[in-house]
Design a protein around this motif. Structure first.
Motif, PDB file in Angstrom:
ATOM      1  N   ILE A  10       0.669  -0.688   0.200  1.00  0.00           N
ATOM      2  CA  ILE A  10       0.105  -0.220  -0.371  1.00  0.00           C
ATOM      3  C   ILE A  10       1.243   1.094  -0.065  1.00  0.00           C
ATOM      4  CG2 ILE A  10      -1.995   1.306   1.943  1.00  0.00           C
ATOM      5  CD1 ILE A  10      -3.042  -1.444   2.035  1.00  0.00           C
ATOM      6  N   ILE A  11       1.024   2.346  -0.828  1.00  0.00           N
ATOM      7  CA  ILE A  11       1.900   2.840  -1.154  1.00  0.00           C
ATOM      8  C   ILE A  11       0.808   4.608  -0.665  1.00  0.00           C
ATOM      9  CG2 ILE A  11       2.730   4.634  -3.109  1.00  0.00           C
ATOM     10  CD1 ILE A  11       4.021   2.075  -4.637  1.00  0.00           C
ATOM     11  N   GLY A  12       1.102   4.808   0.579  1.00  0.00           N
ATOM     12  CA  GLY A  12       0.723   6.186   0.489  1.00  0.00           C
ATOM     13  C   GLY A  12       1.292   7.130   0.101  1.00  0.00           C
ATOM     14  N   GLY A  13      -0.355   8.225   0.586  1.00  0.00           N
ATOM     15  CA  GLY A  13       0.105   9.919   0.034  1.00  0.00           C
ATOM     16  C   GLY A  13       2.161  11.015   0.354  1.00  0.00           C
ATOM     17  N   GLY A  14       3.157  10.173   0.278  1.00  0.00           N
ATOM     18  CA  GLY A  14       4.246  11.415   0.615  1.00  0.00           C
ATOM     19  C   GLY A  14       4.614  11.070  -0.233  1.00  0.00           C
ATOM     20  N   ILE A  15       5.309  11.989  -0.270  1.00  0.00           N
ATOM     21  CA  ILE A  15       6.830  12.713  -0.979  1.00  0.00           C
ATOM     22  C   ILE A  15       7.774  11.670  -1.742  1.00  0.00           C
ATOM     23  CG2 ILE A  15       9.066  13.636   0.315  1.00  0.00           C
ATOM     24  CD1 ILE A  15       8.224  14.208  -3.508  1.00  0.00           C
ATOM     25  N   ALA A  16       8.083  10.428  -0.415  1.00  0.00           N
ATOM     26  CA  ALA A  16       8.813   9.406  -0.488  1.00  0.00           C
ATOM     27  C   ALA A  16       7.800   8.051  -0.221  1.00  0.00           C
ATOM     28  CB  ALA A  16       8.828   8.870   1.879  1.00  0.00           C
ATOM     29  N   ALA A  17       6.965   8.463  -1.770  1.00  0.00           N
ATOM     30  CA  ALA A  17       6.717   7.279  -2.542  1.00  0.00           C
ATOM     31  C   ALA A  17       7.060   6.763  -3.466  1.00  0.00           C
ATOM     32  CB  ALA A  17       5.516   7.685  -2.836  1.00  0.00           C
TER      33      ALA A  17
END
Ligand code: CTP
Length: 399
Positions: A10-17
């Motif tokens: 699950i890829i969340g919404g942050g710059i680290a994506a």
């Protein structure tokens, strides 16, 4: 290896994506199948197309996608995986998980599953430090959720502190550990740690300021990746980690004997701050003040454990890692030390008093290998340990 393992990512919404793209690649290299799920916010940072291309699978994005629902319901989607990985786990996703909300596909999958979950948090440092996030973290840990990171360092938002997502290799290592198949399973690793005490007489000794914190963190991180760790420690200020074989020593001579006696091993990590000198002759009774003048202490050189192990003709471990505590020209001195001692890697740190590293909780290291020098950002000693353990796992796998 992760052959045949199924990861629901699950890829969340942050710059680290963006790092999750590399994570997908690393997982697939190791034989895992990755089913990706993107939150709406994540789509602002990485495109579904690049995620799908790297994963070699459809991206799941919508809770009410009729086509996908007909093919595989979202409940089933969460159950066919061996592990659910949330990376980056934003503050919002962590809050949803901790409170059991299910208002989009990602949070619904996380609530509908009985599969183990690992999160790699990533967020602004204030958001991470906020009591609400720390409460959510404690709740999630209590629910059995495994946590990788976050690391400390410069953040995309310009601030500094904990909040950077773990590096992909660290997350891979955490996944392997979580799946009971740690990348260091079956590996035997000797770690020396702490200071040594060299007696002057029965009541006095020469010591140094090493707390043993870094060596202890390394032993813990290696053990978490499944290694059998033999921990040879001088009189340290921090307790040894759980779950490792501990040999307590006082002097450099005893440390040498214990470390050599623990071989053969795949790797030796010499994190101890071994005293370079001992008394040429230890007084058997207490040296008394005399009117005649000051006592003269004559030193003898201690055996260099790191150099001896590095230069073993038979039974040399395939990876020998030393440390260099320097105050000047860190990289040049450490590179020379690597050559002089014959070890494979040197983890160099600047121990000038102004850095506060010796005895502190943080470390800023430069890793010197045959390939050159690599500076790591200043981070907690636990994070240095996790990163080093992940690198060791990778080196042993490739070697
Ligand atoms: N080391 C060791 N045995 C010793 C001294 C050092 O195993 N008797 C190991 C340490 O554990 C560390 C590395 O060698 O991994 C660096 O030690 P250091 O004392 O910093 O290096 P020196 O060779 O003493 O160099 P210098 O005096 O220039 O600092």
């Amino acid at each position: 290896m992760l052959s045949g393992k199924r990861i629901l990512l699950i890829i969340g919404g942050g710059i680290a994506a963006y790092k999750s793209l590399d994570l997908i690649r690393r997982l697939r290299e190791r034989g895992a199948a990755v089913t990706p799920v993107l939150t709406k916010a994540a789509e602002q940072f990485v495109t579904p197309l690049s995620v799908a291309a790297l994963a070699g699978q459809n991206v799941h994005r919508d809770l009410f996608d009729l086509t996908q629902e007909a093919e595989m319901g979202h409940i089933q989607l969460s159950r066919v995986a061996d592990l659910l990985v949330v990376a980056p786990a934003t503050a919002d996703l962590m809050a949803k998980m901790a409170t059991g909300r299910a208002d989009d596909l990602a949070s619904t999958l996380l609530l509908a599953t009985d599969t183990p979950v690992l999160i790699a948090p990533a967020m602004n440092v204030r958001m991470w430090d906020h009591p609400a996030t720390q409460r959510n973290l404690a709740t999630l840990r209590g629910d059995g959720v495994a946590v990788s990171g976050p690391n400390e360092g410069d953040m995309a938002c310009g601030e500094y502190g904990p909040g950077r997502m773990s590096e992909p290799l660290e997350i891979v290592a955490a996944i392997e550990a979580r799946l009971g198949d740690g990348p260091l399973k079956g590996r035997r690793i000797v770690v020396t740690s702490g200071p040594t005490h060299e007696p002057i007489d029965p009541v006095r000794y020469i010591a140094n300021r090493s707390s043993g914190a870094q060596g202890t963190a390394i032993a813990r991180a290696l053990s978490a990746l499944g290694a059998e760790v033999i921990f040879v420690t001088g009189p340290a200020q921090v307790p040894p980690p759980e779950g490792v074989a501990v040999t307590r020593v006082e002097t450099a001579g005893e440390m040498r004997e214990a470390a050599l006696g623990a071989l053969p091993a795949d790797t030796v990590v010499c994190a101890a701050a071994v005293a370079d000198w001992r008394m040429a002759e230890e007084a058997t009774s207490k040296i008394k003040k005399t009117k005649g003048g000051l006592p003269v202490l004559t030193f003898a050189e201690n055996p260099d454990i790191l150099a001896e192990i590095s230069q073993l003709e038979a039974g040399r471990p395939s990876l020998v890692v030393g440390f260099a505590a320097e105050t000047d020209d860190v990289e040049a001195n450490a590179t020379a030390k690597r050559a002089r001692k014959g070890c494979d890697w040197i983890v160099a740190n600047d121990v000038s008093p102004a850095t506060g590293i010796m005895g502190g909780t943080e470390n800023a290291v430069t890793l010197i290998t045959a390939g050159g020098a690599e500076s790591w950002p200043r981070m907690g000693k636990d994070q240095v340990a996790a990163r080093l353990a992940a690198r060791i796992a990778e080196a042993l796998q490739n070697g």
